[in-house]
Structure formats: C-alpha cells, structure tokens
Design a protein around this motif. Structure first.
Motif, PDB file in Angstrom:
ATOM      1  N   ALA A 158      45.669  38.187  41.429  1.00  0.00           N
ATOM      2  CA  ALA A 158      45.874  37.073  42.364  1.00  0.00           C
ATOM      3  C   ALA A 158      47.251  37.146  43.008  1.00  0.00           C
ATOM      4  O   ALA A 158      47.380  37.035  44.237  1.00  0.00           O
ATOM      5  CB  ALA A 158      45.693  35.744  41.632  1.00  0.00           C
ATOM      6  N   PRO A 161      45.435  42.055  34.699  1.00  0.00           N
ATOM      7  CA  PRO A 161      44.775  40.783  34.376  1.00  0.00           C
ATOM      8  C   PRO A 161      44.546  39.982  35.663  1.00  0.00           C
ATOM      9  O   PRO A 161      45.160  40.274  36.693  1.00  0.00           O
ATOM     10  CB  PRO A 161      45.790  40.087  33.463  1.00  0.00           C
ATOM     11  CG  PRO A 161      47.117  40.664  33.835  1.00  0.00           C
ATOM     12  CD  PRO A 161      46.849  42.064  34.292  1.00  0.00           C
ATOM     13  N   PRO A 162      43.668  38.970  35.587  1.00  0.00           N
ATOM     14  CA  PRO A 162      43.313  38.242  36.816  1.00  0.00           C
ATOM     15  C   PRO A 162      44.515  37.652  37.552  1.00  0.00           C
ATOM     16  O   PRO A 162      44.547  37.644  38.789  1.00  0.00           O
ATOM     17  CB  PRO A 162      42.359  37.144  36.338  1.00  0.00           C
ATOM     18  CG  PRO A 162      42.383  37.180  34.857  1.00  0.00           C
ATOM     19  CD  PRO A 162      42.901  38.501  34.434  1.00  0.00           C
ATOM     20  N   GLU A 163      45.513  37.161  36.779  1.00  0.00           N
ATOM     21  CA  GLU A 163      46.644  36.516  37.456  1.00  0.00           C
ATOM     22  C   GLU A 163      47.467  37.519  38.271  1.00  0.00           C
ATOM     23  O   GLU A 163      47.987  37.179  39.342  1.00  0.00           O
ATOM     24  CB  GLU A 163      47.531  35.770  36.455  1.00  0.00           C
ATOM     25  CG  GLU A 163      48.052  36.570  35.284  1.00  0.00           C
ATOM     26  CD  GLU A 163      47.137  36.519  34.068  1.00  0.00           C
ATOM     27  OE1 GLU A 163      45.911  36.429  34.252  1.00  0.00           O
ATOM     28  OE2 GLU A 163      47.655  36.585  32.938  1.00  0.00           O
TER      29      GLU A 163
END
Lengths: 246, 364
Positions: free
Chosen positions: A76, A71-73
């Motif tokens: 990051a 997922p994006p988190e």
C-alpha cells in the motif's frame, strides 16, 4: 509497472488462480471480467497481499521488485490500492483520522514529513468535495452504518486521497444506482493519469461505458481465457460469457 | 465539593431510616446470598460476597462544582416509604436489598419543570460496606445531564437509583466507575420513562473483585425511548457484569442497547439482557446488542441477549459476538498502509471508542 507471471493461488486448500499472466503498463486501464467464481476478486486480493490467500506458484513484479515478498502495508505505501468489493466496517475508528494515518504512512514511506490534523484537513475537504460526498462522512466511523453505495464511494475517496500508482477496483460499480455510478466513474476518470494504472473488476458493461478501458480480460477457472479491446466487453454484454468463452 | 446529601440527611433525624434498614436486613436474610445457581447471577463469581469488607471511614456522596439547574436535597422518607416498602418486598436482588439494609446516605436530585441542568455526583466508598439511595426526578419538559461516578476502594458499595423521567423530558446519564482491584460495587438503577420522554444512558466499568450493574428500564407511555450503551474494560482478575432488563410496557416505544466488553488477562465479563414487549405494545422498536473482545486466552465472556415478545407488530432484534480483533478489519487497515500493530491497536481502540465517544462530560 506490474507483471504477473504464471500466478497460482489458493485459499485454504482450494486452488483459485491457476496460472495468470498479465502485464499492466503505466497509464493503462485494464478491465477484468468473468463469471462468478472465476477468480477476479482473488486476483485483486493476492496483488494487494491479503493474508487469507497463499501464492503457490508464479511471480508478481511491481516496478521491477518482487511484490510477493512484501506485506500488505508495504504494498500500500508503495503505491498499490485495493478498493474492496465489500468494504469492511471498523466501528469507533474515525474516517478522517484513519485517512490521515493512511496518508501519513504513504508519506513516511516516501521519506516525507507526516501531516498534522490541521494540515491534512484542507486536502481531505477538497477530495470529499470532488467525490461529491457529504462532509459528515469524514467524521463518521469508518464505513460503520454506511449504505452499500456510501461504502463504495468512500473507497473512491480513499483512493483519491492516497493517490496510488495502481488502483485495483473490485466491483466498485456493484450495488450503485445510476447517479452514484456516474459519480464513481467521474472519480475514476479524474484519478486516471499517465503515471497511474487502474484495474477495474466488473461484471457489467455499464461502468466500462463511463470509464473506457485500454484492455479487457476475461477470467475463467482461474486463468485469463481471452483478452481484447473494449469491444470484448460489448460482446460479453450482448452474448454473455459462455458465448465469448466457447 | 459539596456534601449536600450528608448534611441534609441529618435534617430528617438520625433514625429516619432505621426501620427500613431492619426490614431490609430481614429481607436479605430471607433471600440469602446469590450463587451461580441463581438465574440472575449465573455468570458472576459470587464468592467475594460471602466475606464482609473491613470497616473503614468517610463514605460520602458529593456534588462536584459546576452543577446547574438541579435541586439537591436528602430523600424525604415520607416521599419514598410506600414505594420502597413495595420494592423491597418484590425484589430478590441482593444489591438492591443491601442498598437499603446498609443505607448510609440518600440524595434526591430534582430537575424542575422545563428546566435545564447539569450535575456530577461522586459516590465515594474508600472502605467498608455502605448503601446509597438516589432519587432522580426529571419533571415535565426538563432537559438534564447527570454524571454518576462510583469511586470504590477495598470496599463494598451498594447503590440504588430510582429515575423518573416525566412526559416530554430528556435525561442524559454518564455513569463511570473507578477503584482498585478489591472493589465490590453492586449498582441498581430503576428507570421509568414517560410519554415522549427520552433517556440516553452510557456506562463505563473497570471491574473489581465484583462489579455488577443492574438496570431495570420501563417505557410506560407512547413516545418513550431509551438509548443505553455500556462498556466494561477489565483486566487482571477483575470481573464486571451487566444485567439489563428493558420493558416496553406500551406500544410506540423505542429502546436501543449496545453493550461492549474488552477482556484481558484472566478477567471476566458478562452481559445478561432481556427486552420484554408486553401484550398489545404494538409498534415497539427494540434492539439489543452485545459484543465482546477477548484479548487473552484466559479471559472469559458470557453473553445472553434475550427477547420476550408478547405483541404482534414489533420490530425487535438482538445479537451477540465474542471474539478476537477481527482479522478482516486488520487486513483492511493494512491494505491502506497501516502496519499490523497499528491496525490492531486502532481496531481495539475503535471497539471501545464507539461507546467512549458518547461521553460528553467525563472521559473514563
């Protein structure tokens, strides 16, 4: 560091990326150019994991692992940063507190202790000074009421605080006056290091005069149509995309 | 806590307000109960107004300790007789009318010329049906802060506040409401802002069986400004409604209104706003925004920001949004490493905090 193979992606039912192949090695700066609608921003958002885009084919490998599974988190906290073309306003969310939460998310992912507000403040103050921003921006709401240029500089501030290994900067130079452009370019050059990579998405040669790329790619119709060294950007500036793509 | 208003009211004699109460009761009978068909109540479930709350004890206006600068006294009937008689005949707002017909207590807050002051008054209605009138006089060059707290139990409180802000003065009001699900609160504020005077007004509502706040603002001389921010956070079956009228009577005046609602469960909230710019009120500068965050599919938000412009050279804007937490905001935070739950919570908190951060003396 990052290997993209035959990447296809769409938004809703519209295909945007139609087979991107790209390899970025540690320490490199790549510039991605191309006409409007060629898929530059989509590529950046797909790498960052924006949920509005669906990958239909191909792969992205990040430090040897399947990036698309994250997922994006987690992308990051794993070291990928997207500087948005249009940074989003989040009223009521304090800029400094948001940065501390984001910084701590990255530390937590690395198994490091989270920083309290007082511990984080000196680091933030240093980065704000380096970004030549007014300290008041730390206490304002995240991007709320910022001018276009202030938002872009806030993206660079976030990048320098979060210290990603790969920074994707989507038209960070657009909408900046010449002084702001130099400040942003200084920020990127200071950030540039042998253990980090940068992808610069831009329409203009002027940023690439200040931040010299190792490679330049031209996107057209969702594919990399041609690649070269920075003289390719100079040819685009002189002759336009059509001539280069002909 | 000092019960200044109660004690002082006795000084004017027990019958000081009897004629007013009778006139107001007659006016209430003429006007009748509002319904959805009433333009000013179109978004309100008026049914709770049809039944009378059970009588109960000890309603009071109390001044909290720590007040400075403000003079407190009961309202002198002679001082307001003409004004209220006129207002009573002109208004059809049942909340205002009941504040007179059910008048239980009055309070005059006066900030003398060039003084600075702070005062927190709490209007406590644990039960029954009671009216209150407060007169706020901010004299020339004064700088005042005022907290108005409504604590309403299973009761109906009807409050009317007349606020006069004189030339060159500044008034900051923080208005908060607490109380249980059965609370009925009809609050009215009539605010007049004079030359180069400034009012900053921030409200926070929790709703109840029926909570409706009505503000009527008049910017009557050049340089007058009003900055209004309101937040309703309602859940369960509660409702909260904001009815706001701002009149730029003359030019070179400025107003800002930002009203936000956070609606959960099957609660409902509404905003009905109007900026009126009078003919010739050139160089008026006005903005009215209403944003609604719906956290559950059963909630309801109604919004109607309106402009009524009669001057030529005016800067005016209005707008409204109704929606769920913005996906783009959540995605943006996630690309910085925050998990989706944290991002969602932060966006929701931020939505309210934009208003809550304006409170300095109380934390609703």
């Amino acid at each position: 560091m990052l290997t993209i193979t035959n990447l296809h992606a769409r938004v809703d039912d519209t295909p945007i990326l139609n087979g991107i192949d790209l390899h970025i090695a540690t320490g490199e700066v790549h510039a991605i150019m191309g006409p409007n609608g060629s898929g530059k921003s989509t590529l950046a958002k797909v790498i960052a994991g924006h949920p509005a885009y669906t990958v239909t084919e191909g792969s992205i490998t990040w430090k040897g692992a399947d990036l698309l599974a994250l997922p994006p988190e987690e992308r990051a906290t794993g070291g990928i940063f997207l500087g948005f073309q249009y940074p989003v306003e989040v009223p009521g969310v304090n800029n400094a507190e948001f940065l501390r939460l984001a910084y701590n998310a990255r530390r937590k992912a690395r198994g490091e202790a989270e920083l309290k507000t007082a511990e984080f403040a000196p680091l933030l103050a240093t980065r704000i000074r380096q970004a030549k921003m007014d300290v008041v921006f730390a206490e304002r709401d995240l991007n709320a009421g910022f001018s276009g240029g202030q938002k872009k500089r806030n993206e660079i501030l976030q990048m320098t605080v979060l210290e990603p290994e790969l920074a994707l900067l989507d038209e960070t130079d657009s909408g900046l006056d010449i002084d702001a452009l130099k400040i942003v370019a200084d920020g990127i050059n200071t950030f540039r290091r042998a253990d980090r990579a940068i992808i610069l998405i831009t329409h203009y040669q002027r940023l690439l005069d200040l931040v010299r790329p190792d490679r330049v790619h031209v996107l057209a119709k969702g594919r990399i149509a041609t690649s070269g060294d920075r003289t390719l950007a100079e040819r685009i500036e002189a002759d336009g995309f059509e001539a280069v793509l002909a | 806590m000092a019960h200044v208003a109660n004690a002082a009211n006795a000084a004017h004699g027990a019958d000081s307000w009897e004629a007013l109460r009778r006139d107001a009761a007659a006016r209430a009978a003429t006007v009748g109960l509002p319904t959805r068909a009433s333009e000013a109540w179109r978004y309100v479930d008026c049914e709770p107004l049809a039944s009378e709350p059970a009588p109960a004890s000890a309603p009071a206006i109390a001044i909290r300790p720590g007040a400075t600068g403000w003079k407190t006294a009961p309202i002198d009937p002679a001082q307001v007789r003409e004004r209220w008689t006129k207002a009573l005949q002109e208004t059809s707002d049942i909340g205002q009318i009941w504040s007179w017909s059910r008048l239980h207590e009055t309070l005059h807050l006066q900030l003398p010329k060039s003084a600075q002051g702070y005062l927190h008054c709490r209007i406590d209605t644990p039960g029954g049906w009671h009216g209150y009138r407060i007169l706020v006089s901010v004299e020339r060059g004064a700088v005042g802060s005022l907290v108005i707290e409504y604590a309403v139990g299973a009761a109906r409180a009807c409050t009317g506040i007349d606020v006069d802000v004189a030339q060159g003065s500044s008034l900051t009001v923080e208005e908060i409401q607490s109380g249980d699900d059965a609370a009925q609160l009809l609050s009215s504020a009539n605010i007049t802002v004079d030359r180069d005077a400034q009012v900053t007004w921030t409200s926070a509502w929790r709703g109840g069986t029926l909570v409706r706040a009505r503000q009527d603002v008049r910017l009557t001389a050049s340089g007058a400004s009003m900055d209004f921010a309101g937040l309703a956070r309602v859940a369960g079956k509660r409702q909260a409604h904001q009815y706001l009228r701002v009149a730029h009577v003359i030019g070179d005046t400025r107003s800002r209104q930002l009203v936000k609602n956070v609606i959960d469960d099957t609660a409902r909230a509404s905003f009905d706003g109007l900026i009126h710019v009078a003919k010739g009120a050139d160089r008026s500068d006005a903005e009215q925004l209403n944003h609604n965050l719906l956290l559950a599919p059963g909630g309801r938000a109604d919004t109607r920001p309106q402009l009524d412009i009669h001057a030529d050279e005016v800067k005016a804007a209005h707008g409204a949004t109704v929606g769920r937490p913005e996906d783009e905001q959540i995605t943006y935070l996630r690309t910085r490493g925050l998990d989706s739950e944290t991002a969602r919570t932060l966006v929701q908190q931020g939505f309210s905090d934009e208003i809550l951060h304006r409170f300095r003396h109380v934390h609703p």
